[in-house]
Every structure is written in C-alpha cells, then in structure tokens.
Motif scaffolding. Structure first.
Motif, short mmCIF file in Angstrom:
data_model
loop_
_atom_site.label_atom_id
_atom_site.label_comp_id
_atom_site.label_asym_id
_atom_site.label_seq_id
_atom_site.Cartn_x
_atom_site.Cartn_y
_atom_site.Cartn_z
N GLY A 49 15.76 4.81 4.36
CA GLY A 49 14.51 5.24 4.96
C GLY A 49 13.96 6.47 4.24
N LYS A 50 12.86 7.00 4.80
CA LYS A 50 12.18 8.11 4.14
C LYS A 50 12.93 9.41 4.33
N ARG A 51 13.11 10.12 3.25
CA ARG A 51 13.72 11.45 3.32
C ARG A 51 12.77 12.43 2.67
N PRO A 78 -4.03 13.66 5.08
CA PRO A 78 -2.97 13.34 4.11
C PRO A 78 -1.60 13.44 4.78
N TYR A 79 -0.93 12.31 4.89
CA TYR A 79 0.29 12.23 5.69
C TYR A 79 1.53 12.28 4.80
N TYR A 80 1.64 11.36 3.88
CA TYR A 80 2.80 11.31 2.99
C TYR A 80 2.38 11.21 1.53
N VAL A 81 3.25 11.70 0.65
CA VAL A 81 3.24 11.32 -0.76
C VAL A 81 4.64 10.78 -1.04
N TYR A 82 4.71 9.53 -1.44
CA TYR A 82 6.00 8.88 -1.68
C TYR A 82 6.43 9.00 -3.13
N MET A 83 7.72 9.16 -3.34
CA MET A 83 8.27 8.89 -4.67
C MET A 83 8.01 7.42 -4.92
N ILE A 87 4.69 0.51 16.11
CA ILE A 87 4.68 -0.62 15.19
C ILE A 87 3.70 -0.34 14.03
N VAL A 88 4.22 -0.49 12.83
CA VAL A 88 3.38 -0.40 11.65
C VAL A 88 2.99 -1.84 11.29
N VAL A 89 1.71 -2.14 11.36
CA VAL A 89 1.25 -3.47 10.98
C VAL A 89 0.76 -3.35 9.54
N LEU A 138 9.62 -8.82 9.83
CA LEU A 138 9.70 -7.71 10.78
C LEU A 138 10.92 -6.87 10.43
N THR A 139 10.68 -5.67 9.90
CA THR A 139 11.80 -4.80 9.50
C THR A 139 12.02 -3.75 10.58
N HIS A 140 13.21 -3.79 11.19
CA HIS A 140 13.56 -2.81 12.22
C HIS A 140 14.68 -1.94 11.68
N ARG A 141 14.28 -0.87 11.02
CA ARG A 141 15.26 0.01 10.36
C ARG A 141 15.49 1.26 11.17
N TYR A 142 14.40 1.90 11.59
CA TYR A 142 14.50 3.13 12.39
C TYR A 142 14.63 2.73 13.84
N VAL A 143 15.14 3.67 14.66
CA VAL A 143 15.38 3.31 16.06
C VAL A 143 14.08 2.91 16.77
N ASP A 144 13.06 3.78 16.73
CA ASP A 144 11.93 3.57 17.64
C ASP A 144 10.68 2.98 16.98
N LYS A 145 10.80 2.59 15.70
CA LYS A 145 9.61 2.04 15.05
C LYS A 145 10.00 0.86 14.17
N ALA A 146 9.06 -0.06 14.02
CA ALA A 146 9.33 -1.23 13.19
C ALA A 146 8.12 -1.54 12.34
N LEU A 147 8.37 -2.28 11.29
CA LEU A 147 7.34 -2.63 10.32
C LEU A 147 7.09 -4.13 10.41
N PHE A 148 5.85 -4.49 10.74
CA PHE A 148 5.50 -5.90 10.92
C PHE A 148 4.58 -6.31 9.76
N ILE A 163 0.38 2.09 17.42
CA ILE A 163 0.25 1.05 16.40
C ILE A 163 -0.50 1.66 15.22
N ARG A 164 -0.08 1.32 14.02
CA ARG A 164 -0.88 1.71 12.86
C ARG A 164 -1.19 0.45 12.08
N PHE A 165 -2.45 0.29 11.77
CA PHE A 165 -2.85 -0.80 10.88
C PHE A 165 -2.90 -0.20 9.48
N CYS A 194 10.96 10.51 -0.20
CA CYS A 194 11.58 9.51 -1.05
C CYS A 194 12.13 8.45 -0.11
N ASP A 195 11.63 7.23 -0.23
CA ASP A 195 12.15 6.15 0.62
C ASP A 195 13.43 5.69 -0.07
N ALA A 196 14.55 6.15 0.47
CA ALA A 196 15.82 6.04 -0.26
C ALA A 196 16.18 4.58 -0.54
C1 LIG Z 1 7.75 3.73 6.64
C2 LIG Z 1 8.32 2.87 7.61
C3 LIG Z 1 8.08 3.05 8.98
C4 LIG Z 1 7.21 4.19 9.51
O1 LIG Z 1 7.78 5.44 9.22
P1 LIG Z 1 7.02 6.81 9.47
O2 LIG Z 1 7.90 7.85 8.85
O3 LIG Z 1 6.92 7.00 10.94
O4 LIG Z 1 5.69 6.74 8.83
C5 LIG Z 1 8.69 2.17 9.84
N1 LIG Z 1 9.51 1.17 9.41
C6 LIG Z 1 9.78 1.00 8.10
C7 LIG Z 1 10.71 -0.08 7.69
C8 LIG Z 1 9.18 1.83 7.16
O5 LIG Z 1 9.43 1.64 5.86
#
Ligand SMILES: *Cc1c(COP(=O)(O)O)cnc(C)c1O
Ligand code: SF4
Length: 465
Positions: free
Chosen positions: A396-398, A346-351, A216-218, A152-162, A247-249, A389-391
């Motif tokens: 995080g994403k920039r 189409p939402y993102y294109v990542y480096m 939550i990103v699942v 469970l990665t909690h990097r951003y304030v209001d969202k986490a990655l499960f 929630i996003r699956f 670019c997910d730094a």
């Molecule tokens: C990408 C990501 C998210 C979701 O970020 P969005 O910009 O809202 O798509 C949440 N947590 C982590 C750790 C991420 O890498």
C-alpha cells in the motif's frame, strides 16, 4: 463583474505600511496564467475547428489518435518525419494501447516533441525506451492478489478499490493497470474487466457484507467512460449501504478532456446528483483526478472545474512523479499552485509504479524527497500533496520519507506497513539507469542481486528495532 480594489479607499487605511519585501509582480505569478483562446488551431488538422466543435466531447472521442498514421495526418508538417517513425517503433514495443485526445494533441509543443511533458506521458518513442529493472513485474501492486472478486481490491481495512470497467478516455504509458486497461497490444494480453452488471453485483454484495468497509474508490479504467446511468447505479447502490460513508470517482478526464464536463450534461448531472445525494445523507462523493503537468491546465479546464465546484463537487488530484514530466522542483511547485488556483486539491504525488516498459519514466526516491522539500512551504499546507510510494508487493501507500532504510548506491528503499501487511517488508527500486555503472553491473548478477536485497532487509530490520 470583477470588483476593482482601490487601495486608497476604506476599509484600507491611508497610513503608510513599510513593506518588508517587494510585492511579487502579477506577471511572475505564472500559475495564474492559463492558456487562452483557440489554441488548437495551431494543429494543422484542427485549423478550421471552431470552439463549439472543439468543446464537443463526442468530437473529441471520435478524433482521438489511436495509430501513428493518424498522428502523422493530424500534425502533418509540425514534427519531423523521423519523430513519427520513432513513434511507430515505440508503438510496436509498448505494453499500452495508444489513444490521445485532440485536446492533448493541442497541448503538446510540437516544436520540441521529445521534451514535451504531455507527449512523454501518452506517446511512446522507440529511441527513448530503457530496459526494465530486473525486479519489475506487470501487476507490481499485486492488485489481483488482494481481489476477493475480479475488479475489487480490498487491501486496506476500511477502503476498497472497485474497477467497474477497463477503458479510458486516453491511454497513459505509465498506467499501473496496464495488466487490465486498454486493448491487447503486441506485448501484453490483458485481464478482462468490462462493464458487466453480474460482476458488479458480486462486488456490491461483497462490499455490503463487510462492516469495516467505509470508503470505495471507483476507478477503472476510468469513470469518464461510465454511462450516466452507471454512475447513478453505482453511486446510489453504494450510498444506500449503511457502512459506506465515502465514494470517490476516479478519472483522468478533467486532465485530458475537460470539455466533457461542459458538454456532456447528463454525465456531469449524474456526478453532481450523486454528490448532492451523499451530502443529504451526511456522506461524501468526491472526484479524484490526475493532472501531472501545469501545461495540461487551460482556460477550458478552469471553466470545467468551476462548473463542478459551483455544484458542490469536491475535487482532489493525484499526480505521478514522472521523469521529464514533473520531476523538477519548479515544475511541481507550479503544478501544485495552479491546481490550487483552479480549485483542485493536490492530494498525492506517487512514485512511479514499477510497471513494465516505462523504465524511462521512473525517478529515484531521492528525487521525490528533494522535490517535496522544495514544494512544502510554497502554498497552504492543505494544498501541499503527500509524496507516497505505493509499495510494490501490496504494502500500500507509504509516505516516501518513511523508509526504514534507503541504500542510495544500489537504489533500494525498504518500507514496512504495520496496518496493512504487518511483519512484511516492501522494497522500491530506483531506476537502473540512475545508478553508477558499478551498481548497474551488480544488478546484472543474480547472486549479487540477492545479497544486496538481503543486506537492505537486514539493515531495515535493525533500523526498525
Ligand atoms: C490507493 C488505494 C486506495 C485509497 O487509498 P487512499 O490513501 O485513501 O487514497 C484504496 N485501495 C487501494 C487498493 C488503493 O490502491
Ligand atoms: S487514465 Fe488511469 S487507468 Fe486509464 S490508462 Fe491512464 S492511468 Fe491508466
């Protein structure tokens, strides 16, 4: 039934309209031309496979290619023997496991496997691997450092990655999570993140205890691999929490095995039920998927996506910018338009993340800037992806354009992330091979290397002032 439009009938006027530019001919609207028919029969091993079998997700799973010998057996005679030997070599050197679905095998152009965008993503060849950038690490995003609970990665304030599990329907060479996903390989021993209700319970407890968490990103692994009851369990548990709104699956599934949506009814039902439950609560459950090249989208994809849309599931796409897969403007434009055509946003294109063993797949920041410029304006703004670019280092994403400083000669882009890690700087490095011979030599010297990075930091600081 399709309604045929007759431009001479009302409500169309019979007044002449003077065209300002010629109409685009339908055959030029390439994004609408999806592969039709039983295209898989071109693969020797699938010559006798009928539609019902090919669309069966269990058959797809069972017949996935996990070893070069199986590949050889499947495509016998289609690709040169030297190519298969090259795969054997690549397989031994790669940090990811090999797993390619028959659907993907059938989408590859075996006349030209070296240049094929799908082969490039899933099947390593020894002769094309490049040495890693000196600044490259396995968990370059520091997902494990920002994890209060394993997975469970909690990097951003209001969202986490499960990350509820660590398996995928396919294994991508470029995977960011190669620190965890897949089986151990000759190169890497993985962190274990299996399906484990005890670990999940800890993650749920943490999520419920944090009022600021709303989203939550699942992910995984891949949620395609979750049993329907697990989708329901995770969905219901999270939706019941007052703080959770979205929630996003996340799954690569629709891109690599779209037929599962059509033939694994219980899985599809579970997802659709969660989306419906969310809507009834004024919340959102969306599907996030991962198409990288227009050739991954066939009639089967369109049918699968249409089913989800008809049941109210919102679908977004996140691509990775990959050398030889989608790093030219026209391919990216076609991908974006084709996604829009089938109803995927189409939402993102990542480096490409700075992960080990895939230096041949990365592109320069400048490439992303150029492609974005070309794509923007070719379709609806809301269907135009943001290039991010997910730094490395956990910034995080920039937005790729938002660097404080970009040293194009040495390939160093410097980003800041005031709402994520205030006061810190994050650097993304262009692939070594894209630099001039002089710049490549500078990177080989550890002292010069530090000097270059110090200077980039200094200039970024000046720019930010
Ligand atoms: C990408 C990501 C998210 C979701 O970020 P969005 O910009 O809202 O798509 C949440 N947590 C982590 C750790 C991420 O890498
Ligand atoms: S499907 Fe996603 S998590 Fe799995 S290997 Fe591919 S990129 Fe990694």
């Amino acid at each position: 039934m399709t309604q045929v439009i007759d431009p001479t009938m009302p409500p169309y006027t019979d007044e002449e309209v003077t065209p300002l530019k010629p109409a685009v001919q339908p055959e030029q609207l390439q994004h609408r031309h999806l592969r039709e028919g039983e295209f898989w029969r071109e693969i020797p091993a699938y010559k006798e496979v009928d539609e019902a079998t090919f669309l069966d997700h269990i058959w797809q799973g069972k017949n996935s290619v996990t070893h070069p010998d199986k590949l050889l057996e499947t495509i016998k005679g289609l690709a040169p023997a030297a190519f298969v030997d090259d795969v054997r070599d690549g397989f031994a050197k790669a940090p990811m496991s090999l797993r390619v679905s028959p659907y993907m095998i059938a989408c590859i152009d075996w006349q030209d496997p070296y240049r094929d965008p799908i082969r490039t993503q899933f099947i390593p060849v020894g002769s094309r691997l490049s040495p890693d950038h000196p600044m490259l690490k396995l968990d370059s995003l520091h997902e494990q450092e920002d994890a209060p609970v394993p997975g469970l990665t909690h990097r951003y304030v209001d969202k986490a990655l499960f990350l509820p599990l660590d398996t995928c329907p396919v294994y991508c060479r470029f995977c960011t999570r190669s620190y965890a996903v897949g089986l151990d390989t000759e190169q890497v021993e993985k962190v274990q993140l299996g399906v484990n209700p005890k670990r999940w319970a800890k993650a749920f407890k943490y999520i419920a205890s944090r009022p600021e968490l709303e989203d939550i990103v699942v992910s995984g692994g891949d949620t395609y691999q979750l049993a329907p009851r697990n989708i329901r369990q995770i969905g219901e548990t999270l939706l019941k929490m007052d703080n959770i709104r979205r929630i996003r699956f996340a799954t690569k599934g629709p891109a690599v095995m779209p037929m599962k949506i059509l033939t694994h009814g219980d899985w599809t039902d579970a997802l659709c039920e969660m989306a419906e439950l969310a809507r009834s609560m004024g919340k959102e459950v969306a599907l996030h998927t991962h198409f990288n090249n227009p050739s991954e989208i066939t009639w089967i994809t369109q049918k699968a996506i249409q089913l989800l849309i008809s049941r109210g599931v919102y679908i977004r796409n996140q691509s990775v910018l990959i050398r030889g897969v989608n790093d030219d403007p026209e391919t990216m434009r076609l991908l974006v338009k084709r996604l829009g055509h089938i109803g995927v946003h189409p939402y993102y294109v990542y480096m490409h993340d700075m992960v080990a063993g895939v230096e041949d797949l990365r592109t320069r920041v400048q490439t992303a800037l150029d492609i974005e410029k070309y794509v923007r304006g070719s379709t609806a703004g809301f269907n135009t992806p943001t290039f991010v670019c997910d730094a490395p280092g956990g910034g995080g994403k920039r937005d790729v354009h938002s660097f404080e400083y970009y040293d194009r000669d040495n390939g160093i882009a410097v980003y800041v992330a005031p709402s994520v890690k205030p006061g810190q700087m994050f650097m993304y490095f262009d692939p070594i091979k894209s630099l001039s011979p002089e710049a490549q030599a500078r990177w080989q010297d550890p002292v010069t290397r530090e000097e270059m990075m110090d200077e980039a930091r200094r200039k970024a600081m000046d720019a930010a002032r």
